[in-house]
Scaffold this active site. Structure first.
Site, PDB file in Angstrom:
ATOM      1  N   ASP A 270       0.821  -1.206   0.000  1.00 52.64           N
ATOM      2  CA  ASP A 270       0.000   0.000   0.000  1.00 52.64           C
ATOM      3  C   ASP A 270       0.865   1.270   0.000  1.00 52.64           C
ATOM      4  O   ASP A 270       1.594   1.528   0.959  1.00 52.64           O
ATOM      5  CB  ASP A 270      -0.896  -0.031   1.243  1.00 52.64           C
ATOM      6  CG  ASP A 270      -2.092   0.888   1.141  1.00 52.64           C
ATOM      7  OD1 ASP A 270      -2.040   1.847   0.356  1.00 52.64           O
ATOM      8  OD2 ASP A 270      -3.079   0.650   1.860  1.00 52.64           O
ATOM      9  N   GLY A 313      -4.470   3.529  -8.551  1.00 49.97           N
ATOM     10  CA  GLY A 313      -4.527   3.847  -9.969  1.00 49.97           C
ATOM     11  C   GLY A 313      -3.637   4.984 -10.408  1.00 49.97           C
ATOM     12  O   GLY A 313      -3.743   5.453 -11.551  1.00 49.97           O
ATOM     13  N   ASP A 334     -10.211   3.975  -2.521  1.00 54.99           N
ATOM     14  CA  ASP A 334     -10.900   3.019  -1.671  1.00 54.99           C
ATOM     15  C   ASP A 334     -12.406   3.077  -1.915  1.00 54.99           C
ATOM     16  O   ASP A 334     -13.045   4.112  -1.723  1.00 54.99           O
ATOM     17  CB  ASP A 334     -10.625   3.314  -0.199  1.00 54.99           C
ATOM     18  CG  ASP A 334      -9.195   2.975   0.201  1.00 54.99           C
ATOM     19  OD1 ASP A 334      -8.464   2.415  -0.628  1.00 54.99           O
ATOM     20  OD2 ASP A 334      -8.822   3.273   1.344  1.00 54.99           O
TER      21      ASP A 334
END
Length: 527
Positions: A270, A313, A334
């Site tokens: 992440d 993205g 999210d």
């Protein structure tokens, strides 16, 4: 349907109405009314005789540990056998779990058989030993949208148990993934006010340390693997994760080796606080660098680890995600913050569908149905509550994800899986569209008003089509054969209801409810 099932669904609906509130961040744009879910269970129950599910092709790397649980519905006990299983692999006939070490590079055709007192079934599985993993989109569960910073070893084991007992594993779900908050925070953070997750972040050798809620990582993965399932973990390329716990900055190779030694099979990586290390707007090279580093580190490990790029993205990641070692990558932010926009998220994801293929999947985020949590304005997280989506919206959601060949990672409460949620998650014919070995992402055909089609080419030459209605009233939606570049008679099958609808010469039209879908398979009508 039994009285017990009806009562359970009614209780969930009552709970839904009690918790539904416009203050929820992800449903503020559109008020969503609960539906009469008890009349919306349309997936037929599985038959007592065996039915083997799962992918038709499976990728793995030579020499690495091999683990595959044959997804099979039917009344237990079921006995399993296999012909053509390569040397180095063995099948437990009672559990249907194949273990061992992956053979040398090559393709191996394995014929799997399942038998019980009610009947038998068979299915071919092609094992491809080589460089590619994830030849079909990964399926599983992730802890984030239900447990957040409450996640623990106990909850992970509970999820693994539920994946088996619910039947989810029998239709192909296999990954049980920890999200953020398993590691240790060096200091307090808005998301880590719980002192039990604060402490020493690495040992004297620099190895990352789990917090006290995860006392035995190797024991946890061993428990998950004993069920034939796979285990996933989370990290960040930054100094800290999104919730302020330890990241992998300057410890990438060491952390990758630790994840492998613990026995993990999946890594979600992440981006989050990595931007603070740059102190500038990141270039494409900046966006790629941390994933190149971790991707290389994972490839050096003696086990197969799927690599999920979670960076929302940025930088058109779909254009380069595979080049840096990724197997799937997020194409948007999210979804929990914009769940009422799942149609738009899907349509945007489909626009970059050309980049999706076996081993490389566009990921529009998790399946947020059933019971899920939410993030509050004061940086706390709510306890799980029923999804604010109506029954029809949940069917549309699942249909879109399968037509796009998206990863099917459920992120709801595994302890509250009611019949309606399982009917959405576990329809084998809908899942087969997602797992089709051709690996195509569906393309969109816009119709009039709020209606559109999503069309996915399948390996057997047929097409899966979703007829969607985003409007507020039931309307007729039509698919014409000319739109699909088809001619002549074609048979149409309703995939949600698993029912043949007949043969049609020029097209097919059906009434579609508000925010709903009718998902069909269109096949040539051979005499």
């Amino acid at each position: 349907m039994s009285t017990l099932k009806l009562n359970r669904i009614k209780l969930n609906l009552i709970a839904f109405m009690l918790v539904l509130s416009p203050s929820l961040s992800y449903c503020a744009q559109k008020t969503i009314q609960p539906s009469n879910a008890e009349s919306e269970i349309i997936t037929p129950l599985p038959k007592p005789s065996p039915h083997i599910n799962g992918p038709l092709v499976y990728g793995c790397r030579p020499g690495n540990p091999f683990l595959y649980r044959i997804p099979c519905q039917g009344e237990r006990p079921i006995s399993f056998s296999a012909k053509g299983l390569p040397a180095g692999l063995k099948l437990d006939p009672k559990t249907g779990i194949i273990t061992g070490n992956t053979p040398q590079k090559g393709e191996y055709e394995v014929f799997i058989h399942a038998k019980n007192s009610k009947g038998k079934d068979k299915r071919k599985l092609t094992i491809k030993a080589g460089d590619q993993l994830s030849l079909t989109p990964p399926m599983g569960w992730n802890s984030w949208y239900v447990h957040y910073n409450r996640i623990s070893d106990h909850l992970m084991r509970e999820a693994a148990d539920a994946m088996i007992s619910s039947g989810m594993a029998d239709v192909g779900y296999q990954y049980v993934n920890i999200d953020d908050c398993w590691s240790t925070a060096g200091k307090s953070h808005p998301f880590t006010r719980d002192s039990s997750r604060i402490g020493t972040i690495r040992d004297v050798n620099g190895n990352i340390l789990p917090n006290r809620h995860f006392p035995d990582m190797k024991g946890l993965t061993g428990y998950i693997h004993s069920k034939g399932l796979k285990a996933g973990i989370y990290s960040s390329p930054g100094l800290i994760s999104c919730c302020g716990l330890t990241g992998s900055w300057q410890h990438e190779e060491q952390d990758a080796a630790q994840f492998a030694a613990w026995g993990f099979d999946f890594l979600k990586y992440d981006w989050c606080y990595y931007s603070k290390l740059l102190d500038k707007e990141p270039s494409i090279e900046d966006l790629q660098k941390p994933y190149i580093v971790m991707g290389d580190a994972l490839r050096h490990q003696p086990r197969d680890i799927l690599f999920n790029l979670c960076q929302y993205g940025r930088g058109n990641v779909w254009e380069w995600g595979a080049k840096v070692g990724g197997h799937c990558w997020r194409t948007a932010g999210d979804l929990g913050f914009e769940l009422d926009r799942f149609f738009n998220v899907a349509l945007n994801n489909a626009r970059v569908g050309a980049w999706s293929k076996p081993g490389s999947w566009n990921d529009p985020d998790y399946l947020l149905i059933g019971w899920i949590g939410s993030q509050n304005k004061d940086d706390t997280f709510s306890e799980p509550h029923p999804s604010p989506l109506t029954a029809q919206q949940q069917y549309s959601y699942m249909s879109l994800w399968c037509l796009m060949a998206a990863p099917l990672i459920f992120s709801g409460d595994m302890s509250k899986l009611d019949e309606f949620t399982l009917n959405v998650l576990c329809n084998t014919e809908v899942i087969e569209v997602d797992q089709d070995p051709l690996g195509k992402c569906g393309s969109v055909i816009l119709k009039t008003g709020n209606n559109f089609l999503m069309v996915k080419d399948l390996a057997d030459g047929s097409k899966a089509v979703g007829l969607f209605n985003r409007g507020e009233n039931t309307v007729a939606v039509t698919v014409n054969w000319t739109e699909l570049q088809l001619s002549g008679k074609h048979s149409v099958r309703d995939l949600w209801r698993q029912k043949e609808l007949g043969t049609f010469k020029e097209g097919y039209s059906v009434q579609v409810p508000p925010d709903g879908v009718v998902m069909v398979k269109i096949s040539p009508n051979h005499p």
